[in-house]
Design an enzyme around this catalytic site. Structure first.
Site, PDB file in Angstrom:
ATOM      1  N   CYS A   1      46.613  39.013  45.795  1.00 17.29           N
ATOM      2  CA  CYS A   1      46.173  37.809  46.484  1.00 17.29           C
ATOM      3  C   CYS A   1      45.285  37.031  45.528  1.00 17.29           C
ATOM      4  CB  CYS A   1      45.409  38.157  47.767  1.00 17.29           C
ATOM      5  SG  CYS A   1      44.760  36.710  48.643  1.00 17.29           S
TER       6      CYS A   1
ATOM      7  N   GLU B   1      51.688  33.253  47.530  1.00 20.17           N
ATOM      8  CA  GLU B   1      52.218  34.252  46.614  1.00 20.17           C
ATOM      9  C   GLU B   1      53.344  33.636  45.817  1.00 20.17           C
ATOM     10  OE1 GLU B   1      51.767  36.647  44.477  1.00 20.17           O
ATOM     11  OE2 GLU B   1      50.898  37.748  46.182  1.00 20.17           O
TER      12      GLU B   1
END
Length: 253
Positions: free
Chosen positions: A2, A118
Site C-alpha cells: 500500500c 494499486e
C-alpha cells in the site's frame, strides 16, 4: 503493498464512524485523494487516559482520531530519513521484526481510507487501480504506530509515525497485485485497538467476506504523480482489451 491511498473524510465524520472522539486538536490534514509516504494522516487509537503526572488509568479507555506521519520511525532511530521506506509492515513478520514488534504488541491503530491505489505489473506501463467499498464507508487498514522524539533546542518534540500492515492478496485483488493492505472488519476493531492485548496474531489474516465485497476499478495515470490531488483520481477509466487484467482461473472455467 500500500503505497498510496485516499482519505477525504474530516475527523468529525471519522470519529462518528469509528465510535471515537476527535483528538486532532485542529491539526488534521484536509481531504487527500493521493496520500503519499511521509504525509500527515489520520489514525484511530485506543489508549488509557493519563493524569497530570502521566500515569495511565487502567480502568478507563478512550478511542480517538489522531494525526500521525505515514512512515514508521522506531524510537531508537537516529533520524527520520528512513520513514519513506517504512510505510508498510508485513503481517507475517510484524511480531518478530525489531523495527515493528514493540509497536505491534503495544501500539496498534486503524488507518481510515476511502480506498487504496494499486499498480498492476505488466509489460511497459503499470495500470493503477482504485480499491474501495461500494457503500461509501471507510476502510479500516490495520496499522501500528511509534513515537520518535525530535530535539529542538532545549526541548524535545514528539513525532507520531505509523505504518500500514500488508498481507497476501486474496480474491479479485490477486488480479492486480500479490500484496494488499490488511483491512479489518468492524467486529475486529475493538480487539485490534485493545491497549491491554499484546498478542494480535489471530487478527493478522484478511477477512474474505470484506475483501470480496470491495470494488476494484482502473483509474487515470494521473495518480502516478503526487502533484495531482483531486476527486477525479478515484474515477473509473476505460481500458482497451490489451490493458485489461488477465482472467482468473475461476473466470476461465
Amino acid at each position: 503493498m500500500c503505497g498510496r491511498y485516499a482519505s477525504t473524510k474530516n475527523p468529525a465524520l471519522l470519529a462518528a464512524e469509528f465510535d471515537a472522539v476527535d483528538g486532532t486538536e485542529g491539526e488534521a490534514p484536509g481531504p487527500d485523494y493521493n496520500v503519499a509516504p511521509t504525509k500527515s494522516v489520520l489514525a484511530v487509537v485506543e489508549r488509557h487516559p493519563r493524569d497530570e503526572e502521566g500515569n495511565p488509568d487502567p480502568g478507563v479507555t478512550e478511542r480517538s482520531v489522531r494525526v500521525m506521519r505515514w512512515g514508521l520511525v522506531p524510537h531508537w532511530a537516529k533520524d527520520l530519513s528512513g520513514a519513506a521506506k517504512m510505510i508498510n509492515a508485513r503481517s507475517e513478520s510484524v511480531l518478530e521484526k525489531p523495527a515493528y514488534r514493540d509497536s505491534a504488541a503495544k501500539r496498534r491503530c486503524l488507518i481510515p481510507a476511502d480506498g487504496w491505489y494499486e499498480w498492476q505489473p505488466g509489460e511497459g506501463r503499470k495500470q493503477p487501480y482504485f480499491i474501495n467499498p461500494g457503500d461509501g464507508s471507510s476502510l479500516a487498514m490495520a496499522g501500528i504506530w511509534s513515537v520518535w522524539w525530535k530535539q529542538e533546542g532545549d526541548e524535545r518534540k514528539p513525532i507520531i509515525t505509523c505504518a500500514v500492515l500488508t498481507t497476501d492478496a486474496i480474491g479479485e485483488m490477486t488480479q492486480v497485485h500479490h500484496r494488499m493492505p490488511l483491512v479489518l472488519p468492524a467486529d475486529r476493531w475493538a480487539a485490534w485497538l485493545d491497549p491491554d492485548s499484546t498478542d494480535p496474531k489471530d487478527l493478522l489474516v484478511p477477512d474474505s467476506d470484506l475483501v470480496d465485497a470491495l470494488e476494484l476499478r482502473p483509474v487515470s495515470m494521473k495518480v502516478n504523480s503526487i502533484k495531482n490531488n483531486d476527486p477525479s483520481l478515484m474515477a473509473a477509466v476505460s481500458l482497451t482489451d490489451d490493458e485489461k487484467p488477465e482472467p482468473t482461473l475461476f473466470e476461465l472455467s
